[in-house]
Design an enzyme around this catalytic site. Structure first.
Site, PDB file in Angstrom:
ATOM      1  CG  ASN A 183      49.029  18.828 -37.117  1.00  0.00           C
ATOM      2  OD1 ASN A 183      49.862  17.948 -36.920  1.00  0.00           O
ATOM      3  ND2 ASN A 183      47.900  18.897 -36.456  1.00  0.00           N
TER       4      ASN A 183
ATOM      5  CD  GLU B  93      51.760  22.946 -32.630  1.00  0.00           C
ATOM      6  OE1 GLU B  93      52.638  23.036 -33.489  1.00  0.00           O
ATOM      7  OE2 GLU B  93      50.561  22.710 -32.907  1.00  0.00           O
TER       8      GLU B  93
ATOM      9  CB  SER C 165      44.540  18.930 -35.106  1.00  0.00           C
ATOM     10  OG  SER C 165      43.809  17.971 -34.447  1.00  0.00           O
TER      11      SER C 165
ATOM     12  CG  HIS D  15      47.665  20.832 -31.170  1.00  0.00           C
ATOM     13  ND1 HIS D  15      48.569  20.756 -32.183  1.00  0.00           N
ATOM     14  CD2 HIS D  15      46.806  19.796 -31.358  1.00  0.00           C
ATOM     15  CE1 HIS D  15      48.283  19.719 -32.957  1.00  0.00           C
ATOM     16  NE2 HIS D  15      47.226  19.122 -32.474  1.00  0.00           N
TER      17      HIS D  15
HETATM   18  P1  NAI Z   1      37.399  11.187 -30.686  1.00  0.00           P
HETATM   19  O1  NAI Z   1      36.428  11.087 -31.778  1.00  0.00           O
HETATM   20  O2  NAI Z   1      38.182   9.998 -30.266  1.00  0.00           O
HETATM   21  O3  NAI Z   1      36.664  11.724 -29.395  1.00  0.00           O
HETATM   22  C1  NAI Z   1      35.722  12.752 -29.392  1.00  0.00           C
HETATM   23  C2  NAI Z   1      34.825  12.561 -28.175  1.00  0.00           C
HETATM   24  O4  NAI Z   1      34.033  13.730 -28.019  1.00  0.00           O
HETATM   25  C3  NAI Z   1      33.859  11.381 -28.287  1.00  0.00           C
HETATM   26  O5  NAI Z   1      33.981  10.587 -27.136  1.00  0.00           O
HETATM   27  C4  NAI Z   1      32.485  12.044 -28.350  1.00  0.00           C
HETATM   28  O6  NAI Z   1      31.496  11.272 -27.706  1.00  0.00           O
HETATM   29  C5  NAI Z   1      32.753  13.324 -27.596  1.00  0.00           C
HETATM   30  N1  NAI Z   1      31.817  14.397 -27.885  1.00  0.00           N
HETATM   31  C6  NAI Z   1      31.272  14.745 -29.072  1.00  0.00           C
HETATM   32  N2  NAI Z   1      30.468  15.806 -28.897  1.00  0.00           N
HETATM   33  C7  NAI Z   1      30.493  16.125 -27.596  1.00  0.00           C
HETATM   34  C8  NAI Z   1      29.883  17.130 -26.800  1.00  0.00           C
HETATM   35  N3  NAI Z   1      29.047  18.018 -27.321  1.00  0.00           N
HETATM   36  N4  NAI Z   1      30.153  17.145 -25.477  1.00  0.00           N
HETATM   37  C9  NAI Z   1      30.990  16.258 -24.932  1.00  0.00           C
HETATM   38  N5  NAI Z   1      31.600  15.288 -25.637  1.00  0.00           N
HETATM   39  C10 NAI Z   1      31.360  15.234 -26.948  1.00  0.00           C
HETATM   40  O7  NAI Z   1      38.376  12.401 -31.082  1.00  0.00           O
HETATM   41  P2  NAI Z   1      39.902  12.645 -30.709  1.00  0.00           P
HETATM   42  O8  NAI Z   1      40.773  11.940 -31.673  1.00  0.00           O
HETATM   43  O9  NAI Z   1      40.110  12.417 -29.253  1.00  0.00           O
HETATM   44  O10 NAI Z   1      40.038  14.200 -31.021  1.00  0.00           O
HETATM   45  C11 NAI Z   1      39.464  15.173 -30.190  1.00  0.00           C
HETATM   46  C12 NAI Z   1      40.061  16.534 -30.550  1.00  0.00           C
HETATM   47  O11 NAI Z   1      41.453  16.485 -30.403  1.00  0.00           O
HETATM   48  C13 NAI Z   1      39.815  16.967 -31.993  1.00  0.00           C
HETATM   49  O12 NAI Z   1      39.656  18.371 -32.013  1.00  0.00           O
HETATM   50  C14 NAI Z   1      41.078  16.576 -32.700  1.00  0.00           C
HETATM   51  O13 NAI Z   1      41.327  17.354 -33.836  1.00  0.00           O
HETATM   52  C15 NAI Z   1      42.100  16.872 -31.607  1.00  0.00           C
HETATM   53  N6  NAI Z   1      43.346  16.129 -31.712  1.00  0.00           N
HETATM   54  C16 NAI Z   1      43.364  14.808 -32.062  1.00  0.00           C
HETATM   55  C17 NAI Z   1      44.578  14.127 -32.166  1.00  0.00           C
HETATM   56  C18 NAI Z   1      44.591  12.668 -32.522  1.00  0.00           C
HETATM   57  O14 NAI Z   1      45.667  12.194 -32.907  1.00  0.00           O
HETATM   58  N7  NAI Z   1      43.504  11.951 -32.385  1.00  0.00           N
HETATM   59  C19 NAI Z   1      45.861  14.809 -31.923  1.00  0.00           C
HETATM   60  C20 NAI Z   1      45.713  16.162 -31.489  1.00  0.00           C
HETATM   61  C21 NAI Z   1      44.499  16.794 -31.414  1.00  0.00           C
END
Ligand code: NAI
Length: 718
Positions: free
Chosen positions: A510, A472, A439, A460
């Site tokens: 954002n 995006e 993000s 994105h």
């Molecule tokens: P989250 O914390 O829910 O999930 C992250 C996942 O990645 C976890 O399941 C973790 O175990 C896993 N993980 C960590 N290191 C890893 C690795 N080396 N290999 C494989 N898996 C690994 O995070 P979320 O909210 O899903 O966000 C993920 C990405 O998406 C971030 O970059 C965030 O900025 C972006 N994003 C999030 C939004 C939101 O509203 N939550 C919206 C748009 C983008």
């Protein structure tokens, strides 16, 4: 007896077969779908004169209207033609003309049959409604609908007259007022389809149906109403109740922002029992009035912008893409699980990888739950949901990555982790395009350390992925056309609208949210009550107020994003202390049930009264306009910076991205269209005054100052 039409451009064809059945084929050249253009209507009118004389001479026993396109009957009236109507009088005349032509079909003295195999919308549905019969295929994509209210108008080619007559008032209201389309099974149930037949045998079944019609074995369809419906629809008190309920529901759903649904109800209520001529006239009059409203013009604009966005890359660039037959998602969290579901729902095999078994299980459960909900909502059947889920392979290693064409990483928002994951993905899938769902991090920085950084881009997605239509598509300075085209096309194939953005902090959405949310925080600091701030922006049409949105985003995530943007873009960002204060108080927002609002079982309740103890709340009333202008003018100002930095193609992209990305009220046509309606000069003066009163964060962007000086607007008026 095939012969070309007089004007080959409209693709209207006519032939008579050996059984004296006339076949009218719609096949608009150079387009994947049929549209009802004014030219097509004119040709149809000419053809009808010929048909009438052939019928009078006994040369025709029945007439079939069908499409030469795979998967579409007629997708509706050409929206460009709607946009080109200068005012109410012209819109009314266009409606009356369409009605006149369609009513000629209704009056033909042979049975008429619409053969619908695929999408049938708007004017296409109205054409079919003026036929005696409708045979419909069970193809997955087949939908029959009148979505006009979504453009701020109502069906203007007889839909408000013919549909209630065919399927009953309640069923007709259900389609016209919500714009929701009927699938084949429902069309059959309510009497909109006479017969539903397998798509694979559509042509043969149509021929058989026509034979049965000619032989007199098929009666004209009559509304299929249950007893209770008959009681409601066929008595005056019953109808009064029915319309009153419909009005209440439409008022609640449109929140008073959209006039079309209520107008459609009024037209249907008034025309019941009237002579057809009067009912048609009423409809044309109402269409004219609605087409000239700002709401309709704005909705039509947003629709056209989303069509344009799909064509943002030239066919030559798109042709360079790597076709994606299988993809992978790394990180099975909130976003990863949902992106995997999106792929599977669109029949794309996907590997979902995490490092943690529990996280993987929870991601898979999340995907299964979304598929189950989609099937419960009738998007696809239960068995199909199971088949789609089987397209997702859960993994804790890279073994399954060999055949993957594109990888989306959605791991935690930390640069070193993302760089490492990209390196691993590169060695596991050497030929794949690598996309990051970051993000706020730089896509180019994520690409550092990966060989072939040209294969890296940003995709994105927005949360919740299955609902938010925007993606995006981020082009880093080293991203190749091929990678860009691959990601762009994938977004389209997953049913999303892609908007191209540059690799700048916060990309577009954002970045614009930053100052908007910051200002809402400033207002809290200044003592404005939470409910007043959110109420002011909800009254503007925002789907939720900025403080509720902060709760949804989470204060940890919002704090991180604003620090990143402040570091990169300067003091305009992230100067409110509200987020820090909320965090110090142990509040993360909705995710831990503690934010500006109280939560119970994940559902939000009222404003949390204890928040008031953290901030000084004044009794001085804060005018709603002041709240709106402070928050939204800062957003406009930031958009001016983003345009000047070429983060996006131009103002149209800003408007579309905000409507699709944060639900900026579509009836306002987008942020910058709204800004134009206020006047750039007015906004510039207000920002200057706010800067003097509240600080430099309001200082007008150079572009805005130039525009104000030269009396310019962001958008053109069409
Ligand atoms: P989250 O914390 O829910 O999930 C992250 C996942 O990645 C976890 O399941 C973790 O175990 C896993 N993980 C960590 N290191 C890893 C690795 N080396 N290999 C494989 N898996 C690994 O995070 P979320 O909210 O899903 O966000 C993920 C990405 O998406 C971030 O970059 C965030 O900025 C972006 N994003 C999030 C939004 C939101 O509203 N939550 C919206 C748009 C983008």
């Amino acid at each position: 007896m095939d012969r070309p039409s007089p004007d080959p451009d409209t693709g209207l064809r006519f032939r008579i077969d050996a059984d004296h059945v006339g076949w009218v084929t719609f096949d608009l050249p150079g387009s994947s779908v049929n549209l009802l253009t004014p030219e097509l209507l004119r040709e149809l009118d000419i053809l009808l004169s010929e048909l009438e004389s052939r019928i009078a001479n006994g040369q025709l026993l029945a007439l079939v209207l069908h499409s030469g396109k795979e998967g579409t009957f007629i997708a509706g009236v050409d929206v460009e033609a709607i946009a080109a109507l200068p005012g109410a009088a012209e819109a009314r005349a266009a409606s009356a003309e369409g009605q006149r032509v369609f009513r000629r079909i209704e009056r033909l003295r042979v049975p008429t049959i619409a053969a619908i195999d695929g999408v049938c919308m708007g004017g296409g549905t109205e054409l079919a409604l003026h036929c005696d019969h409708r045979i419909v295929s069970d193809r997955d994509s087949t939908r029959i609908g009148l979505p006009e209210v979504r453009l701020g108008i109502l069906p203007g080619f007889g839909g408000t007259v013919r549909l209630p007559a065919l399927v009953g008032i309640q069923n007709a209201l259900g389609m016209i007022v919500t714009g929701r389309a009927a699938r084949p099974a429902r069309a059959r149930r309510i009497g909109l389809a006479d017969r539903v037949v397998p798509a694979g045998r559509f042509h043969d079944e149509t021929a058989r149906f026509v034979h049965d019609v000619v032989a007199g074995h098929i009666d004209r369809a009559a509304p299929r109403l249950r007893f209770a419906q008959r009681l409601l629809e066929r008595t005056a008190p019953g109808r009064r109740l029915l319309f009153r309920t419909a009005r209440q529901r439409a008022t609640a759903e449109s929140k008073g922002f959209y006039p079309a649904p209520l107008k459609a109800i009024d037209v249907i209520a008034t025309s019941i029992g009237r002579r057809p001529d009067d009912a048609y006239e009423l409809e044309a009059e109402a269409l004219g009035t609605l087409a000239a409203t700002d709401e309709s013009r704005s909705l039509v604009r947003v629709f056209r912008l989303s069509q344009q966005a799909r064509r943002a890359l030239s066919p030559e660039v798109l042709a360079e893409r790597r076709p994606v037959g299988r993809m992978a998602v790394i990180g099975a969290g909130v976003m990863g699980g949902a992106i995997a579901e999106l792929a599977a729902a669109n029949d794309l095999p996907v590997v979902l990888k995490d490092i943690d078994q529990d996280a993987l299980d929870s991601g898979l459960r999340h995907a299964a739950e979304l598929l189950r909900k989609a099937s419960a909502a009738g998007v696809f059947g239960e068995a199909e949901a199971g088949l789609k889920f089987a397209l997702i392979t859960g993994a804790l290693d890279y073994e399954e990555f060999g055949e993957v064409d594109l990888v989306v990483e959605a791991v935690v928002e930390r640069l070193p982790v993302k760089q490492q994951v990209m390196r691993e993905a590169r060695s596991a899938a050497p030929g794949a395009v690598l996309a990051s769902n970051t993000s706020a991090l730089s896509v180019d920085a994520i690409a550092d350390g990966v060989d072939r950084p040209d294969t890296v881009l940003g995709l994105h997605f927005f949360n919740p992925v299955h609902k938010m239509p925007l993606v995006e598509v981020v082009r880093g300075p080293r991203t190749s056309n091929r990678s860009l085209a691959t990601g762009f096309r994938l977004a389209l194939d997953l049913g999303k609208t892609p908007v191209l953005v540059a690799d700048r902090p916060g990309f577009l959405v954002n970045r614009l949210l930053g100052p908007y949310l910051d200002e809402a925080g400033r207002l809290v600091e200044a003592g404005a009550p939470v409910a007043v701030i959110d109420g002011a922006l909800e009254a503007f049409g925002m789907p939720m107020g900025p403080l509720r949105l902060l709760d949804e985003i989470g204060f940890d995530v919002a704090g991180h994003a604003s620090r990143e943007m402040a570091a990169a873009l300067g003091d305009r960002f992230g100067s409110a202390t509200v987020v820090e204060r909320m965090l110090e108080d142990g509040r993360l927002g909705k995710k831990n049930g503690r934010g500006f609002y109280r939560y119970e079982g994940g559902r939000s309740r009222d404003v949390d009264p204890t928040v008031a103890q953290l901030f000084r709340v004044t009794d001085e009333p804060v005018p709603g306009d002041d709240i709106r202008h402070r928050c939204l003018f800062r957003m406009v100002n930031e958009a001016a910076y983003a345009i000047e930095e070429e983060v996006i193609g131009g103002p149209d992209d800003v408007d579309l991205a905000l409507v699709l990305g944060i639900g900026f009220p579509p009836f306002r046509g987008g942020l910058l269209r709204w800004a134009d309606s206020i006047g750039i000069d007015t906004i510039h003066s207000a920002l200057t005054a706010y800067a003097a009163a509240h600080g430099d964060r309001f200082a007008p962007a150079p572009l805005l100052a130039r525009m104000a000086a030269h009396n310019q607007m962001f958008t053109d008026s069409t």
